[in-house]
Design an enzyme around this catalytic site. Structure first.
Site, short mmCIF file in Angstrom:
data_model
loop_
_atom_site.label_atom_id
_atom_site.label_comp_id
_atom_site.label_asym_id
_atom_site.label_seq_id
_atom_site.Cartn_x
_atom_site.Cartn_y
_atom_site.Cartn_z
N CYS A 138 0.83 -1.20 0.00
CA CYS A 138 0.00 0.00 0.00
C CYS A 138 0.87 1.26 0.00
O CYS A 138 1.34 1.70 1.05
CB CYS A 138 -0.93 -0.01 1.21
SG CYS A 138 -1.91 1.48 1.33
N CYS A 141 -0.42 4.09 2.10
CA CYS A 141 -0.22 3.93 3.55
C CYS A 141 1.23 4.22 3.93
O CYS A 141 1.50 4.86 4.94
CB CYS A 141 -0.52 2.51 4.01
SG CYS A 141 -2.01 1.80 3.36
N ASP A 142 2.17 3.69 3.15
CA ASP A 142 3.56 3.64 3.58
C ASP A 142 4.52 4.50 2.76
O ASP A 142 5.69 4.63 3.12
CB ASP A 142 4.06 2.19 3.57
CG ASP A 142 3.20 1.30 4.44
OD1 ASP A 142 2.73 1.79 5.50
OD2 ASP A 142 2.97 0.12 4.09
#
Ligand code: NAP
Length: 328
Positions: A138, A141-142
């Site tokens: 992701c 997300c990261d």
């Protein structure tokens, strides 16, 4: 652990666009639906940033915000929302029953399955060790953690290209690694990728191994430092230095819970009747990515959620008529 028992006409499992839309329609049909959210409330859109293709918004909206709005809308019209993870279902007797990890039990006249899909992983030995330590599925997300660093994205579809473009905003260099010599992504996305000066593509290569220091190792800094790549044309193996790896090779439907209980195709997608969300079990419906491997869009999932609620309503009405007719 709570032992609460919940009875409903419509049990909706899953909280993505399909689940929330099914809830909105079922609630507005006075079916008093119960929606069990699962642990990742809001589904895949909660790990997305800009959404530009959900109709109704002239400007891009944020995925998590959109899902919050859907949640509030479904609640506002009368859906009972429960944070729980269904761990067992029984479709053999009626009413259908389900158990939650919380200890709650559910009894339902109809069930709408909207459990969505999950990111696919490469499945190589070292992957599990490095997940969260340089290996992610992701970028939204990261990606932020890789500001000024060099990252690789694995895959050749729309997701991989989108992730690469997103990561190029933070990383100093992005390398897309694809197992073939052409991408599956839409042309417009490919054009953006090739135009981006920070992005390179390595063609015809597969990942054999993640390199680096997994958690628990005593040497150096913990995390991925590179990839062992195999050239699919000549079999040559080489090491490629990278600080982070994003796997974007598609998704698998979240249908483990229903295996052997409902008809699915060989990839695990729930089969439904043509132009319908009706599954092989009368009274059980499926909507969204759990049954759709073609479109996989928030708007198509929402449309299917609407269909499922309308079909559940018709099914309940026809059963009530049948009960009345039998009594007369
Ligand atoms: P996808 O289209 O199925 O693409 C998966 C990619 O990963 C393919 O290029 C595939 O290679 C590669 N791959 C699969 N298994 C692999 C493995 N074990 N090792 C290496 N590579 C592997 O999946 P997706 O990109 O997640 O997209 C899914 C659906 O959502 C598509 O319909 C897509 O159009 C849609 N989507 C749309 C948008 C948008 O409209 N903005 C954004 C994201 C996704 P091959 O090409 O060789 O098979």
């Amino acid at each position: 652990m709570t032992k609460e028992h919940i009875s409903t006409k419509v049990l909706i499992i899953g909280s993505g666009p399909a689940g929330y839309t099914a809830a909105i329609y079922a609630a507005r049909a006075n079916l008093e639906p119960v929606l069990v959210t699962g642990m990742e409330q809001g589904g895949q859109l909660t790990i997305t940033t800009d959404v530009e293709n959900y109709p109704g918004f002239a400007e891009a909206v944020q995925g998590p915000w959109l899902m919050e709005q859907m949640y509030e809308q479904a609640k506002h019209v009368g859906t009972k929302m429960i944070t729980d993870m269904i761990s067992e279902v029984n479709f053999e007797s009626r009413p259908f029953t389900a158990k939650g990890q919380s200890g709650k039990t559910y009894e339902a006249e109809t069930v709408i399955i909207c459990t969505g899909a999950k990111a696919r992983w490469l499945g190589i030995d070292t992957e599990q060790k490095f997940r969260g330590f340089g290996v992610s599925a992701c970028a939204t997300c990261d990606g932020f953690f890789y500001r000024g660093k060099e990252v690789a994205v694995i895959g050749g579809g729309n997701s991989a290209v989108e992730e690469a473009l997103f990561l190029a905003q933070f990383a100093s260099k992005v390398t897309l690694i694809h197992r073939r010599d052409s991408l599956r992504a839409e042309k417009i996305a490919q054009d953006r990728l090739f135009e981006n000066p920070k992005i390179n593509v390595i063609w015809n290569a597969t990942v054999e191994e993640y390199l680096g220091n997994p958690p628990g190792s005593s040497e150096g800094e913990i995390g991925v430092t590179g990839l062992k790549l195999k050239d699919t044309q000549n079999g040559n193996i080489s090491d490629f230095k990278v600080d982070g790896v994003f796997v974007a090779i598609g998704h698998d439907p979240a249908t483990e819970l229903f295996k052997g209980k409902i008809d699915m195709d060989k990839e695990g997608y729930i089969l439904t009747a043509s132009d319908s969300t009706a599954t092989s079990i009368e009274g059980v419906f499926a909507a969204g990515d759990v049954k759709d491997k073609i479109y996989r869009q928030a708007v198509t999932a929402a449309g299917m959620g609407c269909m499922a609620a309308l079909e559940a309503d018709r099914y309940l009405a026809s059963r009530n008529h049948a009960v009345k007719d039998a009594a007369e």
